[in-house]
Design an enzyme around this catalytic site. Structure first.
Site, mmCIF file in Angstrom:
data_model
loop_
_atom_site.group_PDB
_atom_site.id
_atom_site.type_symbol
_atom_site.label_atom_id
_atom_site.label_comp_id
_atom_site.label_asym_id
_atom_site.label_seq_id
_atom_site.Cartn_x
_atom_site.Cartn_y
_atom_site.Cartn_z
ATOM 1 N N CYS A 128 0.832 -1.199 0.000
ATOM 2 C CA CYS A 128 0.000 0.000 0.000
ATOM 3 C C CYS A 128 0.873 1.257 0.000
ATOM 4 O O CYS A 128 1.709 1.434 0.891
ATOM 5 C CB CYS A 128 -0.923 0.013 1.217
ATOM 6 S SG CYS A 128 -1.860 1.553 1.393
ATOM 7 N N CYS A 150 0.415 3.666 3.363
ATOM 8 C CA CYS A 150 0.878 3.285 4.691
ATOM 9 C C CYS A 150 2.203 3.985 4.989
ATOM 10 O O CYS A 150 2.907 4.421 4.071
ATOM 11 C CB CYS A 150 1.062 1.771 4.773
ATOM 12 S SG CYS A 150 -0.492 0.838 4.858
ATOM 13 N N HIS A 189 -4.001 0.889 8.133
ATOM 14 C CA HIS A 189 -4.548 0.471 6.845
ATOM 15 C C HIS A 189 -5.949 -0.124 6.970
ATOM 16 O O HIS A 189 -6.754 -0.027 6.036
ATOM 17 C CB HIS A 189 -3.602 -0.566 6.212
ATOM 18 C CG HIS A 189 -4.018 -1.046 4.860
ATOM 19 N ND1 HIS A 189 -3.682 -0.386 3.692
ATOM 20 C CD2 HIS A 189 -4.765 -2.126 4.482
ATOM 21 C CE1 HIS A 189 -4.193 -1.034 2.660
ATOM 22 N NE2 HIS A 189 -4.854 -2.089 3.100
ATOM 23 N N ASN A 200 -13.914 8.934 -1.091
ATOM 24 C CA ASN A 200 -14.539 7.776 -1.717
ATOM 25 C C ASN A 200 -14.232 6.557 -0.858
ATOM 26 O O ASN A 200 -13.077 6.332 -0.506
ATOM 27 C CB ASN A 200 -13.989 7.535 -3.121
ATOM 28 C CG ASN A 200 -14.275 8.680 -4.070
ATOM 29 O OD1 ASN A 200 -15.235 9.427 -3.888
ATOM 30 N ND2 ASN A 200 -13.445 8.834 -5.083
ATOM 31 N N HIS A 233 -6.649 1.885 1.705
ATOM 32 C CA HIS A 233 -6.244 2.649 2.888
ATOM 33 C C HIS A 233 -7.198 3.839 3.060
ATOM 34 O O HIS A 233 -7.512 4.527 2.095
ATOM 35 C CB HIS A 233 -4.812 3.142 2.705
ATOM 36 C CG HIS A 233 -4.195 3.670 3.964
ATOM 37 N ND1 HIS A 233 -3.197 2.998 4.633
ATOM 38 C CD2 HIS A 233 -4.428 4.791 4.684
ATOM 39 C CE1 HIS A 233 -2.834 3.689 5.696
ATOM 40 N NE2 HIS A 233 -3.581 4.782 5.744
ATOM 41 N N HIS A 263 -8.586 7.159 3.086
ATOM 42 C CA HIS A 263 -8.045 8.434 2.600
ATOM 43 C C HIS A 263 -9.126 9.180 1.841
ATOM 44 O O HIS A 263 -10.151 8.622 1.456
ATOM 45 C CB HIS A 263 -6.844 8.199 1.682
ATOM 46 C CG HIS A 263 -7.191 7.632 0.347
ATOM 47 N ND1 HIS A 263 -7.594 6.311 0.156
ATOM 48 C CD2 HIS A 263 -7.238 8.204 -0.897
ATOM 49 C CE1 HIS A 263 -7.842 6.103 -1.118
ATOM 50 N NE2 HIS A 263 -7.647 7.228 -1.781
ATOM 51 N N GLN A 283 -9.532 13.027 -0.809
ATOM 52 C CA GLN A 283 -8.815 13.881 -1.747
ATOM 53 C C GLN A 283 -9.326 15.308 -1.640
ATOM 54 O O GLN A 283 -10.416 15.554 -1.106
ATOM 55 C CB GLN A 283 -8.979 13.368 -3.179
ATOM 56 C CG GLN A 283 -8.449 11.956 -3.397
ATOM 57 C CD GLN A 283 -8.608 11.505 -4.833
ATOM 58 O OE1 GLN A 283 -7.988 12.051 -5.736
ATOM 59 N NE2 GLN A 283 -9.449 10.500 -5.048
#
Length: 361
Positions: free
Chosen positions: A71, A74, A136, A176, A187, A189, A191
């Protein structure tokens, strides 16, 4: 909160936001051998609708569903460098390696060759990744309220920073979650986009708000919020400063709007009390969403903010959270009416959706 800005191996900026007392200095160096990014984003205006379309062919090579041990979001580990050079972090933001909009995009002819009615321009803007946690296997809804509050401060920081950049007309933080939504990195997250234009959705919202104010002398979303709170049938949760409700004309099979009680144009305008309060209510909303089908709900969480330079007196900040999942194992597809004509057909009433979400708590 401590803020530390550094650079990755290819020159992209990375910013650490630390809320843990005694967090170590962020001095790790990105040891990867990365070429300088050369994004080729452009935007073209559809002559039939007047809407801008972004074209970013370089994104075809972006990372796609890597295994957990590879990933890129991470923390770095010995022998396994990632996008985050540090061995740990609280919240981190960095420029997307495969951006839809970017700086340094070359100049382009003003129209598409042979199509003078199709305007064309470099896709200059900003795309950043926000990692909410180094874990994660967590989700946003599993964060403690203190970390959610940090994320709100990060969203506000990036809204102010990108909004001050030349050419940025609107800043859009979003998350998303879930493969059904199209997520390619698991993971947790989100934007932040800095668009070089005001988005079509925002233009329509501001036009409706302007028309309503001209006719009634009041803000449209303020009256919607008051009516939803008075009716109560679609309210999912409420606190001192925020109310979460299913909109009366919901498009999606699961859709919740989280709205502040005070008209503010964007995240930086929120007070400390409003930010604290949001963290607790939003976690409650996410728990209800995951409880709806007794499984992690795939969703998009989208912040609707005022553009940088226009409509700021009309805009009213809100978070829209929606899902394509219409039952525990069925997806809503945007078929002929939705995709072809933009006319939405919902299989469930908003009142029933709200009732089920209240029960899911």
């Amino acid at each position: 909160m401590k803020r530390t800005a550094r650079r990755l191996a290819d020159g992209r900026e990375i910013i650490y936001f630390d809320d843990t007392p005694g967090a170590p200095p962020r001095t790790a160096v990105d040891t990867r051998d990365l070429p300088r990014a050369q994004p080729l984003s452009e935007v073209r205006r559809d002559p039939l609708t007047g809407e801008w379309v972004a074209i970013a062919a370089h994104r075809q090579t972006r990372t796609y569903k890597p295994p957990a041990d590879l990933c890129p979001l991470c923390p770095s580990a010995p022998g396994r460098p990632t996008e985050i050079p540090e061995p740990d972090y609280d919240v981190v933001v960095f420029e997307n390696r495969f951006p839809s909009f970017a700086q340094g995009v070359p100049e382009l002819p003003p129209t598409v060759e042979g199509m003078p009615m199709v305007a064309r321009a470099p896709g200059r803007g900003y795309c950043e990744v926000v990692c909410f946690t180094p874990d994660h296997d967590k989700s946003f809804g599993e964060l403690p309220p203190s970390r959610v509050r940090t994320v709100v401060d990060v969203w506000a920081d990036r809204t102010a920073a990108l909004g001050a950049m030349p050419g940025v007309e609107q800043v859009f933080p979003f998350e998303n979650r879930g493969e059904e939504i199209g997520v390619t990195l698991h993971h947790p997250h989100g934007q932040v986009y800095g668009y070089p234009f005001v988005t079509p959705r925002t233009e329509r919202v501001l036009a409706a708000a302007a028309d309503y104010r001209a006719r009634h002398g009041r803000p449209l979303l303020g009256d919607v919020l008051a009516a939803e709170r008075a009716a109560g049938t679609r309210v999912v949760g409420a606190s001192e400063h925020w109310t979460a409700f299913v909109p009366a004309a919901a498009r999606w099979p699961v859709e919740v709007h989280v709205v502040p009680h005070r008209q503010v144009p964007d995240l930086p305008a929120l007070t400390d009390a409003e930010r604290d309060d949001f963290a607790h209510l939003y976690l409650e909303v996410l728990r209800r969403l995951d409880g709806l089908y007794r499984r992690p709900l795939p969703y998009i969480a989208a912040w609707h903010q005022a553009p940088v330079r226009t409509g700021r007196d009309l805009a009213w900040l809100r978070l829209e959270v929606f899902s394509v999942l219409r039952s525990a194992d069925k997806l809503k597809y945007l078929a002929g009416s939705e995709s072809g004509m933009g006319v939405w057909i919902n299989d469930a009433t908003p009142e029933r959706i709200a009732e089920r979400l209240r029960a899911a708590g």
